[in-house]
Scaffold this motif. Sequence first.
Motif, PDB file in Angstrom:
ATOM      1  N   MET A   1      58.759  32.082  19.107  1.00 48.91           N
ATOM      2  CA  MET A   1      57.313  32.339  18.998  1.00 48.91           C
ATOM      3  C   MET A   1      56.580  31.050  18.617  1.00 48.91           C
ATOM      4  O   MET A   1      57.039  30.299  17.784  1.00 48.91           O
ATOM      5  CB  MET A   1      57.074  33.392  17.927  1.00 48.91           C
ATOM      6  CG  MET A   1      55.952  34.297  18.316  1.00 48.91           C
ATOM      7  SD  MET A   1      55.497  35.576  17.154  1.00 48.91           S
ATOM      8  CE  MET A   1      56.774  35.775  16.021  1.00 48.91           C
ATOM      9  N   SER A   9      49.953  36.774  14.201  1.00 50.44           N
ATOM     10  CA  SER A   9      50.663  37.932  13.641  1.00 50.44           C
ATOM     11  C   SER A   9      50.419  38.041  12.155  1.00 50.44           C
ATOM     12  O   SER A   9      50.167  39.132  11.620  1.00 50.44           O
ATOM     13  CB  SER A   9      52.168  37.791  13.883  1.00 50.44           C
ATOM     14  OG  SER A   9      52.421  37.815  15.251  1.00 50.44           O
TER      15      SER A   9
ATOM     16  N   ARG B  66      50.677  42.688  17.938  1.00 50.45           N
ATOM     17  CA  ARG B  66      51.731  42.100  18.755  1.00 50.45           C
ATOM     18  C   ARG B  66      52.995  42.930  18.607  1.00 50.45           C
ATOM     19  O   ARG B  66      53.253  43.486  17.550  1.00 50.45           O
ATOM     20  CB  ARG B  66      52.018  40.679  18.284  1.00 50.45           C
ATOM     21  CG  ARG B  66      50.832  39.755  18.410  1.00 50.45           C
ATOM     22  CD  ARG B  66      51.238  38.378  17.947  1.00 50.45           C
ATOM     23  NE  ARG B  66      52.341  37.877  18.765  1.00 50.45           N
ATOM     24  CZ  ARG B  66      52.161  37.236  19.918  1.00 50.45           C
ATOM     25  NH1 ARG B  66      50.949  37.019  20.366  1.00 50.45           N
ATOM     26  NH2 ARG B  66      53.201  36.793  20.605  1.00 50.45           N
ATOM     27  N   GLU B  68      55.976  42.199  18.177  1.00 54.52           N
ATOM     28  CA  GLU B  68      56.963  41.779  17.165  1.00 54.52           C
ATOM     29  C   GLU B  68      56.683  42.382  15.792  1.00 54.52           C
ATOM     30  O   GLU B  68      57.597  42.553  14.994  1.00 54.52           O
ATOM     31  CB  GLU B  68      56.986  40.250  17.007  1.00 54.52           C
ATOM     32  CG  GLU B  68      57.410  39.473  18.231  1.00 54.52           C
ATOM     33  CD  GLU B  68      56.228  39.211  19.162  1.00 54.52           C
ATOM     34  OE1 GLU B  68      55.067  39.386  18.741  1.00 54.52           O
ATOM     35  OE2 GLU B  68      56.472  38.837  20.329  1.00 54.52           O
ATOM     36  N   ILE B  69      55.406  42.615  15.486  1.00 52.82           N
ATOM     37  CA  ILE B  69      55.103  43.071  14.129  1.00 52.82           C
ATOM     38  C   ILE B  69      54.670  44.538  14.102  1.00 52.82           C
ATOM     39  O   ILE B  69      54.128  45.024  13.118  1.00 52.82           O
ATOM     40  CB  ILE B  69      54.017  42.196  13.458  1.00 52.82           C
ATOM     41  CG1 ILE B  69      52.792  42.123  14.354  1.00 52.82           C
ATOM     42  CG2 ILE B  69      54.554  40.819  13.115  1.00 52.82           C
ATOM     43  CD1 ILE B  69      51.559  41.654  13.624  1.00 52.82           C
ATOM     44  N   ARG B  70      54.925  45.265  15.194  1.00 56.17           N
ATOM     45  CA  ARG B  70      54.383  46.620  15.225  1.00 56.17           C
ATOM     46  C   ARG B  70      55.031  47.532  14.184  1.00 56.17           C
ATOM     47  O   ARG B  70      54.333  48.324  13.541  1.00 56.17           O
ATOM     48  CB  ARG B  70      54.472  47.218  16.620  1.00 56.17           C
ATOM     49  CG  ARG B  70      55.900  47.464  17.100  1.00 56.17           C
ATOM     50  CD  ARG B  70      55.917  47.943  18.522  1.00 56.17           C
ATOM     51  NE  ARG B  70      57.217  48.515  18.843  1.00 56.17           N
ATOM     52  CZ  ARG B  70      58.314  47.758  19.068  1.00 56.17           C
ATOM     53  NH1 ARG B  70      58.257  46.452  18.983  1.00 56.17           N
ATOM     54  NH2 ARG B  70      59.464  48.350  19.357  1.00 56.17           N
TER      55      ARG B  70
END
Lengths: 216, 221
Positions: A1, A9, B66, B68-70
């Motif tokens: 990433m 994020s 995103r 990845e962080i759901r």
Amino acid sequence: MKDAAILKSGVTLAAIAAICTALVAFTFQLTEERIEANEQAWLERSLQPALSGLFYDGSVTESKIIVPPPHELPGSDAAIIYRVYAQGAPVAALFVVSARDGYSGPIRILVGVDTKGTVTGVHVLEHRETPGLGDRVESTKSDWVAQFDGRSLVDPEPGGWAIKGDGGQFDQLTGASVTPRAIIKAIRNTLLYYDAHRVEIFAEVTAESNEEEEAP
Amino acid sequence: MTSSGFIDRLKTGLWYENPGLVQLLGLCPVLAVTSSFVNGLGLGIATLVVLVASNGLVSTTRRWIRAEIRIPIYVLIIASLVTCIELIFKAWFPALDRSLGIFIPLIVTNCAIVARAEVFAARNPVGASLVDGFVMGSGFAILLMAVGAFRELLGQGSLFARMDMLLGGEPMRGLVFTDGGWLLAILPPGAFFSLALAIAAKNALDRRRHEKLKRAMPRRA
């Protein structure tokens, strides 16, 4: 990433965490007062079974003493004593103690004792006894605990403080003898403690006034 | 959404994909709190509210989250909602809160809720997600109530006892049929047996209907 993605994020997570915290904080503000009032009311109501037939002033919960372990009362956790007064004179003491040897863990009970050393009422507050067998010690399930009302150390005599099956005077519960034995023992030990300490109990300052004295 | 679409969704949530009966999600509360009808109803309502709200929030925020962080975000949202529900229960239904105890905070770990967030709310618009939360939550709540009623009836010989915990007022004894009952039903094994019977009954009904359909349309089958 990539760095930008990580940053994005992180910011998203932080923003959502902030919103969620705000939501919880707002709900807390909204409910705080009611929850406190409910807990106070629940406490007062849970003491009622030991107060029936007594005349007393105001709020019993203000005259609370917490007795930290080790103590001579039943149970290995902190015991609580509420003093009951009428016009400044002691009327009764309510003990919240644990019968240690229940069938599955300690049984938290409330025992009311008046100034003559007579039981004013017994109420089971918390337990994990078997549903349908040991749980009949709850006052909503059977009137087993009512048989202790008006009893004292001399009624019955020491040998009589046991279930009938053990040669005592108290009714047993079919299918559960460990639970009644534990409770009877705890009540008798509470009475013994009261007998030995009655002057100190009523002389002691309350937990709240203690805190005030300790405050700078 | 059209009304027939809603009815189809409702059938899915209550029957064909019932989170408890078919997906076998969230079994811990199903087994643990269903010793009486009122407990089942209380936890059912709490779960339903959390499920609708979490589906709504997850669906609203789905474009900014995103992949990845759901999962941490779902957990955050669900945990906050459950904390709010717990506070509300403590404030307005203190007796029920005492009776359900740890199982209200444990709604956080009910996988039915994360599952709906992941499977449905994260890929569908807000309206459809709210409907999905409602039908799935209702399916779960009805199962809790049914198992609770069944176990209470068998185990204590009563039905709808202690409804005062939800409605307020004096303690209610509900409908009392006999004094005392079949102890096994309210003990933990009773929960497993009751759930097994419910699943077996559902499967039997489904099979019977399937066979009827087959007989009615032999050529197509």
